[in-house]
Write a protein that holds these residues in place. Structure first.
Motif, PDB file in Angstrom:
ATOM      1  N   ASP A  30       6.849 -15.316 -12.470  1.00 62.16           N
ATOM      2  CA  ASP A  30       8.100 -14.540 -12.430  1.00 62.16           C
ATOM      3  C   ASP A  30       7.881 -13.160 -11.801  1.00 62.16           C
ATOM      4  N   GLY A  31       6.772 -12.523 -12.168  1.00 66.00           N
ATOM      5  CA  GLY A  31       6.470 -11.186 -11.638  1.00 66.00           C
ATOM      6  C   GLY A  31       6.315 -11.204 -10.128  1.00 66.00           C
ATOM      7  N   GLN A  32       5.593 -12.195  -9.621  1.00 64.93           N
ATOM      8  CA  GLN A  32       5.365 -12.255  -8.171  1.00 64.93           C
ATOM      9  C   GLN A  32       6.608 -12.749  -7.428  1.00 64.93           C
ATOM     10  N   THR A  33       7.417 -13.609  -8.062  1.00 62.01           N
ATOM     11  CA  THR A  33       8.682 -14.019  -7.444  1.00 62.01           C
ATOM     12  C   THR A  33       9.553 -12.783  -7.249  1.00 62.01           C
ATOM     13  N   THR A  34       9.570 -11.916  -8.251  1.00 56.53           N
ATOM     14  CA  THR A  34      10.343 -10.670  -8.161  1.00 56.53           C
ATOM     15  C   THR A  34       9.794  -9.789  -7.041  1.00 56.53           C
ATOM     16  N   ALA A  35       8.456  -9.694  -6.955  1.00 57.17           N
ATOM     17  CA  ALA A  35       7.833  -8.866  -5.912  1.00 57.17           C
ATOM     18  C   ALA A  35       8.211  -9.382  -4.520  1.00 57.17           C
ATOM     19  N   HIS A  36       8.181 -10.709  -4.338  1.00 55.96           N
ATOM     20  CA  HIS A  36       8.548 -11.268  -3.030  1.00 55.96           C
ATOM     21  C   HIS A  36      10.029 -10.997  -2.718  1.00 55.96           C
ATOM     22  N   TYR A  37      10.861 -11.082  -3.748  1.00 58.62           N
ATOM     23  CA  TYR A  37      12.293 -10.832  -3.549  1.00 58.62           C
ATOM     24  C   TYR A  37      12.517  -9.386  -3.084  1.00 58.62           C
ATOM     25  N   ILE A  38      11.834  -8.456  -3.740  1.00 59.20           N
ATOM     26  CA  ILE A  38      11.986  -7.037  -3.367  1.00 59.20           C
ATOM     27  C   ILE A  38      11.462  -6.825  -1.945  1.00 59.20           C
ATOM     28  N   THR A  39      10.338  -7.450  -1.616  1.00 60.40           N
ATOM     29  CA  THR A  39       9.770  -7.326  -0.259  1.00 60.40           C
ATOM     30  C   THR A  39      10.802  -7.773   0.780  1.00 60.40           C
ATOM     31  N   ASP A  40      11.478  -8.887   0.479  1.00 63.60           N
ATOM     32  CA  ASP A  40      12.529  -9.389   1.389  1.00 63.60           C
ATOM     33  C   ASP A  40      13.625  -8.363   1.575  1.00 63.60           C
ATOM     34  N   ARG A  41      14.055  -7.792   0.455  1.00 66.89           N
ATOM     35  CA  ARG A  41      15.160  -6.817   0.515  1.00 66.89           C
ATOM     36  C   ARG A  41      14.747  -5.565   1.295  1.00 66.89           C
ATOM     37  N   LEU A  42      13.431  -5.292   1.301  1.00 70.76           N
ATOM     38  CA  LEU A  42      12.961  -4.075   1.967  1.00 70.76           C
ATOM     39  C   LEU A  42      12.569  -4.326   3.421  1.00 70.76           C
ATOM     40  N   SER A  43      12.627  -5.601   3.834  1.00 70.14           N
ATOM     41  CA  SER A  43      12.086  -5.938   5.162  1.00 70.14           C
ATOM     42  C   SER A  43      12.786  -5.192   6.296  1.00 70.14           C
ATOM     43  N   SER A  44      14.055  -4.865   6.117  1.00 74.51           N
ATOM     44  CA  SER A  44      14.771  -4.197   7.202  1.00 74.51           C
ATOM     45  C   SER A  44      14.614  -2.678   7.136  1.00 74.51           C
ATOM     46  N   MET A  45      13.927  -2.181   6.120  1.00 74.18           N
ATOM     47  CA  MET A  45      13.799  -0.726   5.961  1.00 74.18           C
ATOM     48  C   MET A  45      12.450  -0.254   6.503  1.00 74.18           C
ATOM     49  N   ASP A  46      12.429   0.980   6.938  1.00 73.43           N
ATOM     50  CA  ASP A  46      11.214   1.526   7.533  1.00 73.43           C
ATOM     51  C   ASP A  46      10.314   2.066   6.419  1.00 73.43           C
ATOM     52  N   VAL A  47       9.687   1.145   5.701  1.00 78.61           N
ATOM     53  CA  VAL A  47       8.844   1.551   4.585  1.00 78.61           C
ATOM     54  C   VAL A  47       7.682   0.557   4.447  1.00 78.61           C
ATOM     55  N   LYS A  48       6.488   1.086   4.150  1.00 80.67           N
ATOM     56  CA  LYS A  48       5.322   0.211   3.978  1.00 80.67           C
ATOM     57  C   LYS A  48       5.386  -0.396   2.572  1.00 80.67           C
ATOM     58  N   VAL A  49       5.124  -1.696   2.478  1.00 74.98           N
ATOM     59  CA  VAL A  49       5.153  -2.347   1.150  1.00 74.98           C
ATOM     60  C   VAL A  49       3.757  -2.884   0.847  1.00 74.98           C
ATOM     61  N   SER A  50       3.211  -2.533  -0.308  1.00 75.62           N
ATOM     62  CA  SER A  50       1.906  -3.073  -0.700  1.00 75.62           C
ATOM     63  C   SER A  50       2.018  -3.579  -2.140  1.00 75.62           C
ATOM     64  N   ARG A  51       1.005  -4.286  -2.592  1.00 72.37           N
ATOM     65  CA  ARG A  51       1.025  -4.752  -3.991  1.00 72.37           C
ATOM     66  C   ARG A  51      -0.369  -4.632  -4.591  1.00 72.37           C
ATOM     67  N   LEU A  52      -0.453  -4.670  -5.895  1.00 68.79           N
ATOM     68  CA  LEU A  52      -1.757  -4.556  -6.556  1.00 68.79           C
ATOM     69  C   LEU A  52      -2.588  -5.793  -6.249  1.00 68.79           C
ATOM     70  N   ALA A  53      -3.921  -5.621  -6.208  1.00 69.98           N
ATOM     71  CA  ALA A  53      -4.820  -6.757  -5.976  1.00 69.98           C
ATOM     72  C   ALA A  53      -4.916  -7.610  -7.238  1.00 69.98           C
ATOM     73  N   HIS A  54      -5.183  -8.892  -7.056  1.00 71.96           N
ATOM     74  CA  HIS A  54      -5.430  -9.777  -8.203  1.00 71.96           C
ATOM     75  C   HIS A  54      -6.894 -10.196  -8.148  1.00 71.96           C
ATOM     76  N   GLY A  55      -7.574 -10.132  -9.241  1.00 67.95           N
ATOM     77  CA  GLY A  55      -8.960 -10.600  -9.196  1.00 67.95           C
ATOM     78  C   GLY A  55      -9.794 -10.189 -10.379  1.00 67.95           C
ATOM     79  N   VAL A  56     -11.099 -10.041 -10.145  1.00 69.33           N
ATOM     80  CA  VAL A  56     -12.058  -9.799 -11.225  1.00 69.33           C
ATOM     81  C   VAL A  56     -11.863  -8.390 -11.797  1.00 69.33           C
ATOM     82  N   PRO A  57     -11.661  -8.250 -13.111  1.00 69.15           N
ATOM     83  CA  PRO A  57     -11.483  -6.916 -13.680  1.00 69.15           C
ATOM     84  C   PRO A  57     -12.813  -6.166 -13.754  1.00 69.15           C
ATOM     85  N   VAL A  58     -12.745  -4.840 -13.817  1.00 67.01           N
ATOM     86  CA  VAL A  58     -13.966  -4.042 -13.928  1.00 67.01           C
ATOM     87  C   VAL A  58     -14.661  -4.400 -15.242  1.00 67.01           C
TER      88      VAL A  58
END
Lengths: 252, 197
Positions: B147-175
């Motif tokens: 659900d969290g990543q579906t939301t992130a992709h949805y927001i990315t889509d909505r921002l695609s026409s705007m002049d703004v860089k979109v990044s997301r947190l990395a997923h992986g091995v914790p410290v």
């Protein structure tokens, strides 16, 4: 009562403080629900993500009780798809359709196996391949539940070749010649669903999705008063939004 | 057995996460024993919070002012916007002290099952905020769930026409994480998102 099976996580509803009611699509017991102790805990939250394949043990006093599940992760399919917007949308659509359409505790090993193949393809194949598989999966699901389309021959002429349309009412294939002036009112049948071996191009995949949507909506969800699951609508929106970016599903 | 006010307090405390009737009863007895040092300050603090705490009208954080201390802070980088699901996530990022930008709290994630659509979240407010032109990068810090990543992709889509860089947190091995103890999903995601060393 006690049974063990392998299944795909369809949905998880929080229940109480730490527990959850899990809906699983299992191979030999169909869609089954059960309470999971600590289902929202840190340990289990990652396991109980939609699309993950788990080994589950169900136990309950009576067969009709909600019962309890204890689960162990077998294949973390959802984790592999988190970054791929289109594949994630397809995963959501598959889980939402199965969760809404399948009758509880009615085994459908054929649908289970097809779902397994589709979810593996989502992780490993390029979009053009898995999208073709996805549209076939929808038609297969309809067919297995008794709402199948007849795409083998023309409903008017009986011809087995040159099938280009499907009647939105009967679900029978129609040739271009037989369709004549009615063609704009019929659904387009993409060649790859009519038996052609070529890889589908983008327009054909769009036709395949439209075909699946129409019959899922009309035959599977209309009577349930819920309409098509939102996740399925979002998949199609995502498919059209991804058109410019995903080179793989552009026209070849 | 307790009755009247005490029973009411026990019943209310028992509704808190992590507490049941038995532990609520123990907490109430402890509070009464420490009336001066714990019960009265706690009651005053709870009254204060109930009266004063509001939702920040810019980012959705909780604070005593209309505009929260993070949004008011002039040392914050206003060009960096971090999008989180809940206020608890914002607090977690603040505890880490690694982010010096500003936030936007969505108040949940898209969920077909729970009937949460884009209109139920603060996504339009987010788009409007980004449209004001001050923001150059949006960091999507939604949870690593479907659900969290579906939301992130949805927001990315909505921002695609705007002049703004979109990044997301990395997923992986914790410290501090040992591979042997990691769950299969995290390991699979970490392997998939591996990068050159």
């Amino acid at each position: 009562m006690h049974w063990q099976d392998t299944g795909f996580v369809l949905s998880v509803r929080r229940h109480g403080e730490n527990g959850a009611v899990l809906s699983l699509f299992t191979r030999d017991h169909g869609r089954a629900a059960g309470f999971v102790h600590g289902g929202t805990s840190r340990r289990l939250r990652g396991v109980l993500q939609p699309g993950n394949r788990v080994t589950a043990a169900w136990s309950g006093r009576l067969a009709e009780s909600l019962g309890h599940f204890s689960v162990e992760l077998a294949e973390p399919l959802s984790a592999l798809l988190l970054e791929d917007a289109l594949a994630l949308a397809a995963l959501n659509a598959v889980c939402a359709i199965l969760d809404t359409a399948m009758a509880e505790r009615e085994a459908h090993a054929d649908i289970f196996d097809a779902t397994g193949v589709l979810l593996t393809a989502l992780c490993a194949s390029p979009p053009r391949e898995w999208l073709a598989l996805y549209t076939r999966w929808e038609l297969g699901l309809l067919s297995s539940l008794g709402f199948g389309l007849d795409l083998s021959r023309c409903a008017v002429t009986g011809a087995g070749e040159g099938l280009e349309y499907v009647s939105p009412k009967t679900g029978h294939a129609v040739t271009a010649a037989a369709a004549g002036g009615y063609a704009p009112r019929l659904l387009r049948l993409p060649a790859y669903l009519g038996g052609a071996r070529d890889y589908p191009i983008r327009e054909q995949l769009a036709d395949g999705l439209a075909l699946g949507r129409h019959f899922l909506e009309k035959r599977l969800f209309a009577d349930r008063g819920r309409g098509l699951p939102q996740a399925r609508t979002m998949l199609e929106e995502r498919f059209f939004a991804a058109g410019g970016k995903t080179a793989d599903i552009k026209n070849s | 057995m307790a009755d009247g006010e005490l029973e009411r307090l026990i019943a209310l405390l028992a509704r808190l996460p992590g507490l049941g009737p038995r532990s609520a009863r123990r907490a109430v007895l402890h509070l009464i024993k420490k009336r001066e040092t714990l019960l009265l300050p706690l009651a005053a603090a709870m009254e204060d919070v109930a009266e004063k705490v509001k939702t920040c009208r810019i980012c959705g954080n909780l604070d005593t002012a209309e505009i929260c201390s993070i949004c008011r802070d002039p040392r914050r980088e206003r060009s960096l916007l971090c999008v989180v699901e809940e206020v608890a996530d914002l607090w977690a990022l603040e505890r880490a002290g690694a982010f010096r930008g500003v936030y936007h709290v969505l108040g949940g994630v898209l969920s077909a099952l729970d009937g949460v659509g884009p209109d139920d979240l603060g996504i339009d407010a987010l788009i409007e905020r980004i449209g004001s032109g001050e923001i150059s990068e949006v960091i999507l810090a939604t949870n690593a769930t479907v659900d969290g990543q579906t939301t992130a992709h949805y927001i990315t889509d909505r921002l695609s026409s705007m002049d703004v860089k979109v990044s997301r947190l990395a997923h992986g091995v914790p410290v501090g994480g040992e591979l042997d103890y990691l769950d299969d999903g995290t390991l699979a995601a970490a392997l998939k998102a591996r990068r050159p060393f």
